[in-house]
Design an enzyme around this catalytic site. Structure first.
Site, mmCIF file in Angstrom:
data_model
loop_
_atom_site.group_PDB
_atom_site.id
_atom_site.type_symbol
_atom_site.label_atom_id
_atom_site.label_comp_id
_atom_site.label_asym_id
_atom_site.label_seq_id
_atom_site.Cartn_x
_atom_site.Cartn_y
_atom_site.Cartn_z
ATOM 1 N N ARG A 110 0.821 -1.219 0.000
ATOM 2 C CA ARG A 110 0.000 0.000 0.000
ATOM 3 C C ARG A 110 0.850 1.262 0.000
ATOM 4 O O ARG A 110 1.926 1.308 0.590
ATOM 5 C CB ARG A 110 -0.880 0.042 1.251
ATOM 6 C CG ARG A 110 -1.974 -0.999 1.311
ATOM 7 C CD ARG A 110 -2.952 -0.594 2.398
ATOM 8 N NE ARG A 110 -3.848 -1.675 2.781
ATOM 9 C CZ ARG A 110 -4.846 -1.543 3.637
ATOM 10 N NH1 ARG A 110 -5.060 -0.378 4.230
ATOM 11 N NH2 ARG A 110 -5.619 -2.560 3.935
ATOM 12 N N HIS A 158 -1.081 -2.321 -4.256
ATOM 13 C CA HIS A 158 -0.469 -3.126 -5.321
ATOM 14 C C HIS A 158 -0.411 -2.378 -6.650
ATOM 15 O O HIS A 158 -0.480 -2.990 -7.728
ATOM 16 C CB HIS A 158 -1.211 -4.444 -5.484
ATOM 17 C CG HIS A 158 -0.890 -5.466 -4.432
ATOM 18 N ND1 HIS A 158 0.157 -5.328 -3.540
ATOM 19 C CD2 HIS A 158 -1.491 -6.658 -4.124
ATOM 20 C CE1 HIS A 158 0.198 -6.377 -2.740
ATOM 21 N NE2 HIS A 158 -0.796 -7.199 -3.069
ATOM 22 N N HIS A 202 4.509 -12.759 -6.831
ATOM 23 C CA HIS A 202 3.523 -13.089 -5.784
ATOM 24 C C HIS A 202 3.113 -14.563 -5.902
ATOM 25 O O HIS A 202 1.929 -14.885 -5.876
ATOM 26 C CB HIS A 202 2.304 -12.180 -5.922
ATOM 27 C CG HIS A 202 1.532 -11.970 -4.660
ATOM 28 N ND1 HIS A 202 0.927 -13.005 -3.985
ATOM 29 C CD2 HIS A 202 1.268 -10.855 -3.937
ATOM 30 C CE1 HIS A 202 0.303 -12.537 -2.919
ATOM 31 N NE2 HIS A 202 0.503 -11.227 -2.867
ATOM 32 N N ASP A 223 1.035 -11.740 7.655
ATOM 33 C CA ASP A 223 0.979 -10.933 6.428
ATOM 34 C C ASP A 223 1.779 -9.668 6.692
ATOM 35 O O ASP A 223 1.255 -8.553 6.619
ATOM 36 C CB ASP A 223 -0.470 -10.611 6.057
ATOM 37 C CG ASP A 223 -0.586 -9.974 4.672
ATOM 38 O OD1 ASP A 223 0.432 -9.921 3.961
ATOM 39 O OD2 ASP A 223 -1.689 -9.520 4.317
ATOM 40 N N GLU A 282 7.352 -12.447 -0.756
ATOM 41 C CA GLU A 282 7.383 -11.258 -1.603
ATOM 42 C C GLU A 282 8.634 -10.448 -1.255
ATOM 43 O O GLU A 282 8.662 -9.695 -0.285
ATOM 44 C CB GLU A 282 6.116 -10.435 -1.391
ATOM 45 C CG GLU A 282 4.842 -11.206 -1.710
ATOM 46 C CD GLU A 282 3.614 -10.598 -1.071
ATOM 47 O OE1 GLU A 282 3.354 -9.396 -1.286
ATOM 48 O OE2 GLU A 282 2.916 -11.329 -0.329
#
Length: 349
Positions: free
Chosen positions: A83, A108, A179, A251, A316
């Site tokens: 973000r 993204h 990803h 996450d 990632e």
């Protein structure tokens, strides 16, 4: 009667456009020792990643599903993964408003991002493919025409290497990553809670309750985020912890201790039942770990297997989310007289 003719014409155009879209999808298959990887030009995605005949990459059997489901399986995400808070970007006293979604942020790189674009296949052989996407000036609000090349290579050492190269016509920001969703169990419907994870990191970027990074780092010591020594993913994922509560699992963006050294281990994932190991190496300063907390079993993947809750791990390799608004973190600015380079290597054992 005229109204029905118009409707039928529109339907025919829609069907034709969809058919043309599907026809544009091309794949390139790479081969090396014990490995086979299939790359699509739609999102420069990994559609299949076979090691010892076990497909370790989540996704779909049909190419059409990738355009219908609008998921990031195996894709290259950009122009900025993660973000950017409020969609606000300032470079050299120039202010830009990016496309916003997801609670008012640019996520993204907006929609469609690089995962939903058709890439040109520049070159390929049995072990290597290079794909290119040219992002126009102003796409989703980002300044500068960005030319991005992504090269996937297989080595006889059982490595999948991903090299990124980019140039721009105006000062811009870039934060890109692959990803892919990894599942080492051999069954894509199974969760990954018994897979063993190691991360070479002492701290994570902290979120507020809206899942926006605060700009502060939190030490992993004494928390469920400490993977400096191996732990099963499911060992502490449900512990009462504010950061885990915000994201319903892992996450989070880890600050790596590797300092951009490609020879230093960033992370390792081991499945003790299949004896398959993935090691991650990267020139990037950070690593986002995601444990597929958003999967609910409704989406059907390869072999008719549902994408169930926590059935994958994403590595990632990237810069930090919202770095443009957090100058204490490594800069993501790219200028016209510069060339962006980044490399990530996945070693299979």
């Amino acid at each position: 009667m005229k109204r029905y003719i118009v409707v039928l014409a529109l339907i025919s155009i829609s069907i034709l456009s969809f058919a043309q879209e599907i026809e544009e999808i091309k794949t390139v298959t790479l081969h090396a020792s014990n490995m086979e990887v299939k790359i699509m030009n739609y999102g420069a995605r990994i559609q299949q990643l076979k090691f010892r005949n076990t497909d370790l990459a989540l996704g779909f059997d049909s190419l059409e599903q990738y355009t219908k489901e609008r998921q990031n399986f195996g894709a290259v995400i950009g122009r900025y993964i993660g973000r950017i808070t409020g969609g606000f970007l300032k470079i050299d006293n120039h202010e830009y408003m990016l496309q916003i979604r997801h609670h008012g942020d640019c996520a993204h790189g907006g929609s469609p991002n690089f995962a939903e674009r058709y890439w040109d296949i520049i070159s390929h052989n049995d072990t290597t493919v290079t794909m290119r996407y040219i992002s126009p000036d102003g796409e989703n609000g980002f300044p500068g025409e960005l030319t991005l090349d992504v090269t996937y290579s297989l080595t006889q050492n059982q490595d999948l290497r991903i090299d990124y190269k980019a140039t721009t016509t105006k000062p811009t920001v870039i934060n890109i990553a692959n990803h892919n969703f990894f599942n080492l169990t051999g069954d894509h419907a199974s969760n990954i809670l018994e897979e063993e994870l190691t991360i070479n990191s002492d701290s994570i970027a902290l979120y507020d309750m809206s899942k926006r990074v605060t700009g502060k780092m939190g030490a992993v010591a004494g928390t469920p985020f400490d993977f400096r020594t191996p732990h099963l993913i499911g060992e502490r994922i449900n512990e009462p912890n504010t950061q885990l509560h915000i994201t319903n699992g892992y996450d989070h963006c880890y600050k790596l201790n590797t300092k951009g050294n490609l020879s230093k281990l960033a992370a390792r994932l081991v499945d003790n039942h299949t004896d398959i190991t993935i090691e991650v190496y990267t020139t990037e300063p950070a690593l986002q770990i995601y444990t597929a907390n958003g999967h609910k079993g409704k989406m059907i993947g390869k072999g008719g297997k549902p994408h169930n809750y926590r059935n994958a791990v994403c590595f990632e390799t990237m810069h930090f989310p919202d770095s443009p608004n957090n100058p204490q973190w490594p800069s993501t600015v790219l200028r016209p007289d510069e060339t962006f380079h980044s490399t990530t290597l996945f070693h299979f054992n």
